[in-house]
Design a protein around this motif. Structure first.
Motif, mmCIF file in Angstrom:
data_model
loop_
_atom_site.group_PDB
_atom_site.id
_atom_site.type_symbol
_atom_site.label_atom_id
_atom_site.label_comp_id
_atom_site.label_asym_id
_atom_site.label_seq_id
_atom_site.Cartn_x
_atom_site.Cartn_y
_atom_site.Cartn_z
ATOM 1 N N GLY A 51 0.797 -1.209 0.000
ATOM 2 C CA GLY A 51 0.000 0.000 0.000
ATOM 3 C C GLY A 51 0.830 1.259 0.000
ATOM 4 O O GLY A 51 0.386 2.312 -0.455
ATOM 5 N N TYR A 52 2.059 1.148 0.531
ATOM 6 C CA TYR A 52 2.979 2.281 0.618
ATOM 7 C C TYR A 52 4.379 1.700 0.727
ATOM 8 O O TYR A 52 4.555 0.627 1.311
ATOM 9 N N PRO A 53 5.403 2.372 0.176
ATOM 10 C CA PRO A 53 6.750 1.788 0.198
ATOM 11 C C PRO A 53 7.251 1.443 1.598
ATOM 12 O O PRO A 53 8.054 0.516 1.755
ATOM 13 N N ASP A 54 6.786 2.160 2.632
ATOM 14 C CA ASP A 54 7.262 1.904 3.989
ATOM 15 C C ASP A 54 6.632 0.669 4.621
ATOM 16 O O ASP A 54 7.151 0.150 5.616
ATOM 17 N N GLU A 55 5.521 0.212 4.076
ATOM 18 C CA GLU A 55 4.746 -0.830 4.754
ATOM 19 C C GLU A 55 5.540 -2.115 4.935
ATOM 20 O O GLU A 55 5.611 -2.673 6.050
ATOM 21 N N ALA A 56 6.151 -2.614 3.881
ATOM 22 C CA ALA A 56 6.918 -3.854 3.977
ATOM 23 C C ALA A 56 8.117 -3.688 4.899
ATOM 24 O O ALA A 56 8.479 -4.608 5.645
ATOM 25 N N ALA A 57 8.746 -2.508 4.871
ATOM 26 C CA ALA A 57 9.898 -2.266 5.737
ATOM 27 C C ALA A 57 9.488 -2.328 7.203
ATOM 28 O O ALA A 57 10.223 -2.875 8.042
ATOM 29 N N HIS A 58 8.329 -1.768 7.537
ATOM 30 C CA HIS A 58 7.850 -1.829 8.918
ATOM 31 C C HIS A 58 7.626 -3.285 9.340
ATOM 32 O O HIS A 58 7.970 -3.675 10.467
ATOM 33 N N TYR A 59 7.049 -4.076 8.462
ATOM 34 C CA TYR A 59 6.763 -5.478 8.811
ATOM 35 C C TYR A 59 8.047 -6.276 8.977
ATOM 36 O O TYR A 59 8.226 -6.983 9.980
ATOM 37 N N VAL A 60 8.951 -6.186 8.017
ATOM 38 C CA VAL A 60 10.170 -6.996 8.060
ATOM 39 C C VAL A 60 11.055 -6.594 9.238
ATOM 40 O O VAL A 60 11.662 -7.448 9.897
ATOM 41 N N THR A 61 11.132 -5.303 9.535
ATOM 42 C CA THR A 61 11.946 -4.853 10.661
ATOM 43 C C THR A 61 11.399 -5.396 11.974
ATOM 44 O O THR A 61 12.154 -5.858 12.835
ATOM 45 N N MET A 64 12.146 -9.040 12.260
ATOM 46 C CA MET A 64 13.529 -9.271 12.685
ATOM 47 C C MET A 64 13.639 -9.201 14.209
ATOM 48 O O MET A 64 14.274 -10.064 14.839
ATOM 49 N N LEU A 65 13.025 -8.186 14.832
ATOM 50 C CA LEU A 65 13.065 -8.073 16.284
ATOM 51 C C LEU A 65 12.366 -9.254 16.944
ATOM 52 O O LEU A 65 12.835 -9.778 17.968
ATOM 53 N N ARG A 66 11.268 -9.668 16.364
ATOM 54 C CA ARG A 66 10.546 -10.813 16.909
ATOM 55 C C ARG A 66 11.400 -12.071 16.873
ATOM 56 O O ARG A 66 11.476 -12.820 17.853
ATOM 57 N N GLN A 104 4.964 -4.213 17.605
ATOM 58 C CA GLN A 104 4.677 -5.287 16.647
ATOM 59 C C GLN A 104 5.329 -6.596 17.061
ATOM 60 O O GLN A 104 4.701 -7.664 17.014
ATOM 61 N N ALA A 105 6.615 -6.531 17.438
ATOM 62 C CA ALA A 105 7.338 -7.750 17.805
ATOM 63 C C ALA A 105 6.697 -8.420 19.014
ATOM 64 O O ALA A 105 6.561 -9.651 19.057
ATOM 65 N N GLY A 106 6.291 -7.609 20.011
ATOM 66 C CA GLY A 106 5.607 -8.181 21.172
ATOM 67 C C GLY A 106 4.306 -8.860 20.784
ATOM 68 O O GLY A 106 3.974 -9.942 21.276
ATOM 69 N N TRP A 107 3.561 -8.212 19.890
ATOM 70 C CA TRP A 107 2.307 -8.806 19.406
ATOM 71 C C TRP A 107 2.587 -10.121 18.680
ATOM 72 O O TRP A 107 1.886 -11.115 18.876
ATOM 73 N N MET A 108 3.612 -10.129 17.834
ATOM 74 C CA MET A 108 3.940 -11.341 17.089
ATOM 75 C C MET A 108 4.338 -12.491 18.006
ATOM 76 O O MET A 108 4.023 -13.655 17.742
ATOM 77 N N LEU A 109 5.055 -12.183 19.093
ATOM 78 C CA LEU A 109 5.466 -13.222 20.032
ATOM 79 C C LEU A 109 4.271 -13.825 20.751
ATOM 80 O O LEU A 109 4.231 -15.027 21.012
ATOM 81 N N VAL A 110 3.280 -13.003 21.056
ATOM 82 C CA VAL A 110 2.097 -13.487 21.778
ATOM 83 C C VAL A 110 1.137 -14.198 20.838
ATOM 84 O O VAL A 110 0.579 -15.249 21.169
ATOM 85 N N PHE A 111 0.936 -13.654 19.658
ATOM 86 C CA PHE A 111 -0.013 -14.226 18.715
ATOM 87 C C PHE A 111 0.737 -14.930 17.581
ATOM 88 O O PHE A 111 1.162 -16.052 17.710
ATOM 89 N N SER A 112 0.916 -14.255 16.453
ATOM 90 C CA SER A 112 1.693 -14.855 15.362
ATOM 91 C C SER A 112 2.251 -13.735 14.505
ATOM 92 O O SER A 112 1.868 -12.572 14.649
ATOM 93 N N SER A 113 3.143 -14.096 13.602
ATOM 94 C CA SER A 113 3.745 -13.108 12.714
ATOM 95 C C SER A 113 3.074 -13.080 11.354
ATOM 96 O O SER A 113 3.607 -12.499 10.410
ATOM 97 N N SER A 114 1.910 -13.682 11.242
ATOM 98 C CA SER A 114 1.215 -13.709 9.962
ATOM 99 C C SER A 114 0.717 -12.315 9.596
ATOM 100 O O SER A 114 0.581 -11.426 10.440
ATOM 101 N N LYS A 115 0.432 -12.135 8.328
ATOM 102 C CA LYS A 115 -0.110 -10.865 7.849
ATOM 103 C C LYS A 115 -1.429 -10.543 8.543
ATOM 104 O O LYS A 115 -1.643 -9.396 8.994
#
Length: 554
Positions: A51-61, A64-66, A104-115
Motif C-alpha cells: 500500500g505504501y513503500p514503507d509498509e513492507a519495511a515496517h513489517y520486516v523490521t 527481525m526483532l521478533r 509489533q514484535a511483542g504482538w507477534m510473540l504473543v499471537f503470530s507473525s502472519s499478515k
C-alpha cells in the motif's frame, strides 16, 4: 449537636463495577469490529503489503526483532541484523524509531507473525484511538453521540488506509492524542502528575515516529489561546520538557542522517509558504470541507467566545487546538512532503471541534431535543456524502510468486525487480512464509542500480545485457521475479534484466505463477546451480552499506 461525619461512598461490588465497565467493553469491541470490516472491504487481508513503500519495511523490521527476541537472544545484534538483511533486504531500523517495531514484535510473540495477525493489531490500534474519541465526546454529549463520532473517525479515508496497512500512523495518533489530552488536563488542574503524563505520551510518540516532535508546539500554542502563562512559573512543565529531551534526543541525533533521507526538499521559507496552504487543503481532504468548517465553528465557540466573555478557555480545547496547529506548523517546516497522513494525528481533535460546532449550530436553531445525537448524525451524514470512500489496496501477483518459491530448496537465491512497493512486498511475502532465515532475496534496485531514499538521483550500475548476465552467474542467482505492474516507473536496469533473461532461453525457464493481475513473471534456471554463500554475503554487505549510506531507496 450533630456529630454526624460525612462518609465516603462505599466501595462498589465487583458486580457493580462489571456493570459499569460492560458498556465500554461493548463499545471497544464494536469499534474494533468496524475497523476490521473496513480492512476487509479494502482488501487488506488478501493483498500484499504494497500500500505504501514503507509498509513492507515496517513489517520486516518488526519480524527481525521478533525472531531475535524469540530465538537469538545472546547473539550479536549486529551480526543477526546483517544476516537477516542478507535474506530479507527490507530492514529499516534506524530510519524510524523503535517503538512501533517493539509493539509489533511483542504482538507477534504473543499471537503470530502472519499478515492477518499484524493487520488485526492495526485494527486494535485504530479501535483504541476511536474509543478515546468516544470517551471524550461522551463526557459532554452522551455515549450515543460518542459512538457516532468515533465511527466517523474510523471511516475517515486516511484512517481506513493506514489501518489496512502495516504503518506507524495508528500508534502515533494514539500517543499524540493522549499527549494532547494530558496537557489539556494539566492546564486545568496544574498538577505535576498530569504534566508528567504529557511527557510520557510525548516520549512514546516521538519514539514511534519523528513527526511527534511537533508535540513540543502544543504547550506554546495552548498557553497562547488559553492565556495560562502562569504555568510557565511551575517546575513541572520545564522538567517534563527536559525529561522528553533526555529520553528522545539521543536517538534522534544518532539517526538524523538516516531520517533526513526522507526529506524531499530543503527546509526554508520557500518550502514553508508553499506547504502551509497545501496542508490546510489536506485537512479539508481528510474530513471534507463542510466538516472542517464545522470544526472551525467549534474552535470559535470553545476558544474565541470564552475570551470575549472574559471566561476561562477549557484546557482540553486549548490543547486540541494546539495539536491541530502543531501538526500543520511542524510539517510546514520539516520538508518531508505534503501528505494527508502527516495530519492524521490531529484527526481526532478536528472531529472533537466539529461535533462541538455542530451542537452549537443546532442549539441556535432551537433543536433542543437530543441535539447532540442529531448533530453527530448530521456530521456523519455530511461526511458520508462528501468525503467517505473505501480505499482499496492494489492486487499484485507477488504473493503467488513467493508461495511458489517457498517450496524450493533451502537457501535458494532470488532476484526481484519491481518498484519500491513491489520489491518490498515480495520480500515480506517470502519472509512471512519462511522458516527464517532461509531463502535469500536480492533487490534489483540495489544490486543493479543506485538511487536515493526518496527514489530520485537514480543511476544504473550496468549499461549492457552481457554485464548483467555475468553478474547473475557470479552471484549466482537461481531465480528471477520480474514485476511489470501497470504504471510502474521502469528503471533502465529493469529492462536490462528482462533482456538478460529472455535472450538466454537455454539458461532460464519461465515458471507458471497463478496470479490474478498477470503482471509477475517468475524465471528459474534450467539446470540446478550451487550457491556459494560467501559470494551472496559480500553482495548483501555491499547493498547494506549503500542503503545505510543513503544510496539505496527503501
Amino acid at each position: 449537636m450533630n456529630n454526624h461525619t460525612p462518609m465516603s461512598d462505599p466501595p462498589r461490588s465487583p458486580r457493580t463495577r462489571a456493570k459499569a465497565i460492560a458498556p465500554w467493553v461493548a463499545v471497544v469491541v464494536l469499534l474494533f469490529v468496524a475497523a476490521v470490516v473496513f480492512q476487509a472491504a479494502g482488501g487488506a487481508f488478501n493483498r500484499e503489503l504494497a500500500g505504501y513503500p514503507d509498509e513492507a519495511a515496517h513489517y520486516v523490521t518488526a519480524l527481525m526483532l521478533r525472531d531475535y527476541a524469540g530465538a537469538a537472544l545472546g547473539q550479536s545484534p549486529m551480526e543477526f541484523a546483517l544476516n537477516y538483511y542478507l535474506h530479507y533486504p527490507k530492514v529499516a531500523f534506524g530510519h524510524w524509531p523503535p517503538m512501533f517495531y517493539v509493539v509489533q514484535a511483542g504482538w507477534m510473540l504473543v499471537f503470530s507473525s502472519s499478515k492477518t495477525s499484524v493487520l488485526v493489531l492495526m485494527a486494535v490500534l485504530a479501535a483504541c484511538v476511536a474509543a478515546v474519541v468516544c470517551l471524550r465526546v461522551s463526557r459532554r454529549f452522551g455515549l450515543i453521540t460518542g459512538i457516532i463520532v468515533a465511527s466517523v473517525y474510523l471511516a475517515l479515508p486516511v484512517v481506513q488506509e493506514h489501518t489496512a496497512m502495516v504503518m506507524a500512523e495508528g500508534l502515533l495518533t494514539l500517543f499524540c492524542f493522549l499527549a494532547a489530552i494530558s496537557f489539556g488536563v494539566y492546564l486545568d488542574s496544574e498538577k505535576w502528575q498530569d504534566c508528567a503524563w504529557f511527557g510520557v505520551f510525548t516520549s512514546l510518540a516521538i519514539l514511534t515516529k519523528g513527526n511527534a516532535w511537533a508535540l513540543f508546539l502544543i504547550p506554546p500554542v495552548a498557553l497562547l489561546v488559553a492565556g495560562r502563562w502562569r504555568v510557565l512559573r511551575q517546575r513541572a512543565i520545564w522538567l517534563t520538557g527536559a525529561g522528553v529531551l533526555a529520553v528522545c534526543l539521543p536517538w534522534q541525533l544518532l539517526t538524523l542522517h538516516m531520517a533526513s533521507q526522507g526529506w524531499n526538499a530543503k527546509p526554508g521559507f520557500q518550502y514553508t509558504v508553499t506547504a502551509v496552504p497545501a496542508f490546510v487543503a489536506q485537512y479539508a481532504d481528510m474530513t471534507g470541507v463542510v466538516v472542517l468548517i464545522l470544526a472551525l465553528v467549534g474552535m470559535a465557540v470553545t476558544l474565541l467566545l470564552p475570551r470575549r466573555r472574559a471566561e476561562a478557555v477549557a484546557g482540553e480545547w486549548a490543547a486540541m487546538f494546539g495539536l491541530v496547529t502543531a501538526m500543520l506548523l511542524f510539517h510546514s517546516l520539516v520538508p518531508a512532503g505534503v501528505e494527508t497522513r502527516k495530519l492524521m494525528p490531529a484527526a481526532p481533535a478536528v472531529l472533537l471541534f466539529a461535533i462541538q460546532g455542530a451542537v452549537s449550530l443546532f442549539g441556535r436553531f432551537g433543536l433542543r431535543w437530543r441535539t447532540p445525537v442529531f448533530a453527530a448524525a448530521a456530521v456523519a451524514l455530511i461526511f458520508g456524502l462528501e468525503a467517505f470512500t473505501i480505499p482499496v489496496k492494489p492486487q499484485r501477483d507477488l504473493s503467488a510468486a513467493a508461495e511458489r518459491i517457498a517450496t524450493w530448496p533451502r537457501g535458494s537465491v532470488t532476484l526481484v525487480s519491481s518498484d519500491a512497493n513491489g520489491e518490498g512486498a515480495f520480500i515480506s511475502e517470502v519472509a512471512m512464509r519462511d522458516e527464517r532465515p532461509n531463502h535469500i532475496v536480492l533487490r534489483a534496485s540495489k544490486l543493479l542500480g543506485d538511487e536515493s531514499w526518496g527514489g530520485d538521483h537514480y543511476q544504473s550500475r550496468f549499461s549492457d545485457v552481457v554485464s548483467v548476465q555475468r553478474l547473475l552467474d557470479q552471484i549466482p542467482v537461481e531465480s528471477v521475479v520480474i514485476d511489470n505492474w501497470p504504471g510502474m516507473r521502469a528503471r533502465p536496469h529493469h529492462e536490462l534484466l528482462l533482456r538478460a533473461i529472455t535472450e538466454n532461453p537455454s539458461e532460464w525457464v519461465r515458471v507458471a505463477v497463478q496470479g490474478k493481475a498477470g503482471t509477475v513473471t517468475l524465471y528459474r534456471r534450467a539446470s540446478p546451480i550451487r550457491v556459494p554463500a560467501g559470494a551472496i554475503r559480500l553482495t548483501a554487505e555491499s547493498m547494506l552499506s549503500r542503503s545505510l549510506g543513503g544510496a539505496g531507496s527503501e
